[in-house]
Design a protein around this motif. Structure first.
Motif, PDB file in Angstrom:
ATOM      1  N   LEU A  75     -55.639  75.076 -31.521  1.00 42.07           N
ATOM      2  CA  LEU A  75     -54.434  75.528 -30.817  1.00 42.07           C
ATOM      3  C   LEU A  75     -53.250  75.575 -31.778  1.00 42.07           C
ATOM      4  CD1 LEU A  75     -53.457  74.687 -27.280  1.00 42.07           C
ATOM      5  CD2 LEU A  75     -51.758  74.311 -29.036  1.00 42.07           C
ATOM      6  N   HIS A  76     -52.579  76.727 -31.802  1.00 44.15           N
ATOM      7  CA  HIS A  76     -51.423  76.916 -32.680  1.00 44.15           C
ATOM      8  C   HIS A  76     -50.261  77.453 -31.850  1.00 44.15           C
ATOM      9  CE1 HIS A  76     -49.027  77.924 -36.165  1.00 44.15           C
ATOM     10  NE2 HIS A  76     -48.909  79.158 -35.716  1.00 44.15           N
ATOM     11  N   LEU A  77     -49.197  76.685 -31.774  1.00 38.38           N
ATOM     12  CA  LEU A  77     -48.007  77.071 -31.019  1.00 38.38           C
ATOM     13  C   LEU A  77     -47.243  78.125 -31.821  1.00 38.38           C
ATOM     14  CD1 LEU A  77     -46.547  76.285 -28.377  1.00 38.38           C
ATOM     15  CD2 LEU A  77     -45.210  74.679 -29.730  1.00 38.38           C
ATOM     16  N   LEU A  78     -47.048  79.304 -31.227  1.00 39.70           N
ATOM     17  CA  LEU A  78     -46.321  80.382 -31.895  1.00 39.70           C
ATOM     18  C   LEU A  78     -44.816  80.291 -31.649  1.00 39.70           C
ATOM     19  CD1 LEU A  78     -48.668  83.398 -31.077  1.00 39.70           C
ATOM     20  CD2 LEU A  78     -48.451  82.188 -33.260  1.00 39.70           C
ATOM     21  N   CYS A  79     -44.429  79.892 -30.429  1.00 43.36           N
ATOM     22  CA  CYS A  79     -43.015  79.847 -30.090  1.00 43.36           C
ATOM     23  C   CYS A  79     -42.821  79.011 -28.829  1.00 43.36           C
ATOM     24  CB  CYS A  79     -42.513  81.272 -29.849  1.00 43.36           C
ATOM     25  SG  CYS A  79     -40.726  81.436 -29.662  1.00 43.36           S
ATOM     26  N   GLU A  80     -41.691  78.372 -28.741  1.00 45.15           N
ATOM     27  CA  GLU A  80     -41.302  77.673 -27.520  1.00 45.15           C
ATOM     28  C   GLU A  80     -39.792  77.668 -27.427  1.00 45.15           C
ATOM     29  OE1 GLU A  80     -41.903  73.409 -27.215  1.00 45.15           O
ATOM     30  OE2 GLU A  80     -42.163  73.312 -29.376  1.00 45.15           O
ATOM     31  N   GLY A  81     -39.290  77.609 -26.204  1.00 40.12           N
ATOM     32  CA  GLY A  81     -37.847  77.572 -26.055  1.00 40.12           C
ATOM     33  C   GLY A  81     -37.397  77.780 -24.626  1.00 40.12           C
ATOM     34  N   THR A  82     -36.119  77.695 -24.440  1.00 38.62           N
ATOM     35  CA  THR A  82     -35.505  77.894 -23.137  1.00 38.62           C
ATOM     36  C   THR A  82     -35.405  79.389 -22.860  1.00 38.62           C
ATOM     37  OG1 THR A  82     -34.232  75.877 -23.425  1.00 38.62           O
ATOM     38  CG2 THR A  82     -33.436  77.421 -21.772  1.00 38.62           C
ATOM     39  N   ILE A  83     -35.616  79.776 -21.604  1.00 39.44           N
ATOM     40  CA  ILE A  83     -35.502  81.176 -21.202  1.00 39.44           C
ATOM     41  C   ILE A  83     -34.526  81.293 -20.039  1.00 39.44           C
ATOM     42  CG2 ILE A  83     -37.771  81.874 -22.048  1.00 39.44           C
ATOM     43  CD1 ILE A  83     -38.827  81.605 -19.156  1.00 39.44           C
ATOM     44  N   ALA A  84     -33.902  82.431 -19.917  1.00 35.86           N
ATOM     45  CA  ALA A  84     -32.931  82.677 -18.851  1.00 35.86           C
ATOM     46  C   ALA A  84     -33.618  83.009 -17.534  1.00 35.86           C
ATOM     47  CB  ALA A  84     -31.991  83.811 -19.247  1.00 35.86           C
ATOM     48  N   ARG A  85     -34.735  83.759 -17.619  1.00 34.57           N
ATOM     49  CA  ARG A  85     -35.484  84.117 -16.414  1.00 34.57           C
ATOM     50  C   ARG A  85     -36.939  84.364 -16.787  1.00 34.57           C
ATOM     51  NH1 ARG A  85     -33.724  88.686 -18.381  1.00 34.57           N
ATOM     52  NH2 ARG A  85     -34.428  90.747 -17.833  1.00 34.57           N
ATOM     53  N   ARG A  86     -37.783  84.340 -15.792  1.00 36.48           N
ATOM     54  CA  ARG A  86     -39.222  84.523 -16.021  1.00 36.48           C
ATOM     55  C   ARG A  86     -39.550  85.983 -16.335  1.00 36.48           C
ATOM     56  NH1 ARG A  86     -42.501  80.190 -13.338  1.00 36.48           N
ATOM     57  NH2 ARG A  86     -41.016  78.814 -12.321  1.00 36.48           N
ATOM     58  N   ALA A  87     -40.509  86.177 -17.214  1.00 33.43           N
ATOM     59  CA  ALA A  87     -41.024  87.504 -17.510  1.00 33.43           C
ATOM     60  C   ALA A  87     -42.169  87.860 -16.564  1.00 33.43           C
ATOM     61  CB  ALA A  87     -41.505  87.572 -18.961  1.00 33.43           C
ATOM     62  N   PHE A  88     -42.888  86.853 -16.060  1.00 32.40           N
ATOM     63  CA  PHE A  88     -44.052  87.062 -15.196  1.00 32.40           C
ATOM     64  C   PHE A  88     -43.938  86.192 -13.941  1.00 32.40           C
ATOM     65  CE2 PHE A  88     -45.312  87.818 -19.583  1.00 32.40           C
ATOM     66  CZ  PHE A  88     -45.857  89.092 -19.496  1.00 32.40           C
ATOM     67  N   PRO A  89     -42.971  86.459 -13.086  1.00 27.95           N
ATOM     68  CA  PRO A  89     -42.692  85.553 -11.964  1.00 27.95           C
ATOM     69  C   PRO A  89     -43.804  85.439 -10.918  1.00 27.95           C
ATOM     70  CG  PRO A  89     -41.420  87.566 -11.752  1.00 27.95           C
ATOM     71  CD  PRO A  89     -42.063  87.605 -13.108  1.00 27.95           C
TER      72      PRO A  89
END
Length: 148
Positions: A75-89
């Motif tokens: 497992l390799h984490l590519l990115c993580e972070g805070t988001i303003a809204r969901r892309a796939f709600p």
């Protein structure tokens, strides 16, 4: 409530059967629904790429399950972070089979953030969205079962 997102890539274990994938998807869908986590899983026959989004505590409960799953390794984490809204709600676990070359392009792209303030979307995230939406630009097309 703040929202968080992560995207990772991993190697499917050898000889992963369609029934194993079906079970994995059913378990993940149920758990994600309870945790308030949405996202998508792409599979090229040997690698998984998963994008997850949800409340901080939901991601914190889902990610360790993923990290400890026996269905994959490396497992390799590519990115993580805070988001303003969901892309796939609406996807507690959207799934799609994807061409290995397209998946490699997504993985190898720069991953510096997700769409929305304060940071612009990274090339990797934009490629993930493009691969998911296809030519018609529909963000949430019908899911395709990976297993059976």
């Amino acid at each position: 409530m703040s929202l968080h997102a992560i995207v990772y890539v991993s190697d499917a274990r050898d000889l992963l059967r369609p029934a194993d994938l079906d079970r994995l998807l059913a378990d993940a869908t149920a758990f994600n629904r309870v945790a308030g986590v949405t996202g998508v899983l792409m599979f090229d026959g040997r690698r998984f790429l998963q994008f997850l989004e949800g409340p901080d505590d939901g991601i914190a409960s889902v990610y360790p399950r993923i990290a400890n799953a026996r269905s994959h390794s490396g497992l390799h984490l590519l990115c993580e972070g805070t988001i303003a809204r969901r892309a796939f709600p609406r996807w507690t676990m959207g799934t799609r089979q994807i061409d290995a070359e397209v998946l490699s392009q997504i993985i190898d792209s720069p991953w510096s953030g997700f769409a929305g303030p304060p940071a612009p979307a990274s090339d990797g995230f934009m490629r993930l969205l493009q691969a998911w939406t296809g030519a018609d630009g529909e963000l949430e097309p019908p899911a395709v079962a990976l297993g059976s």
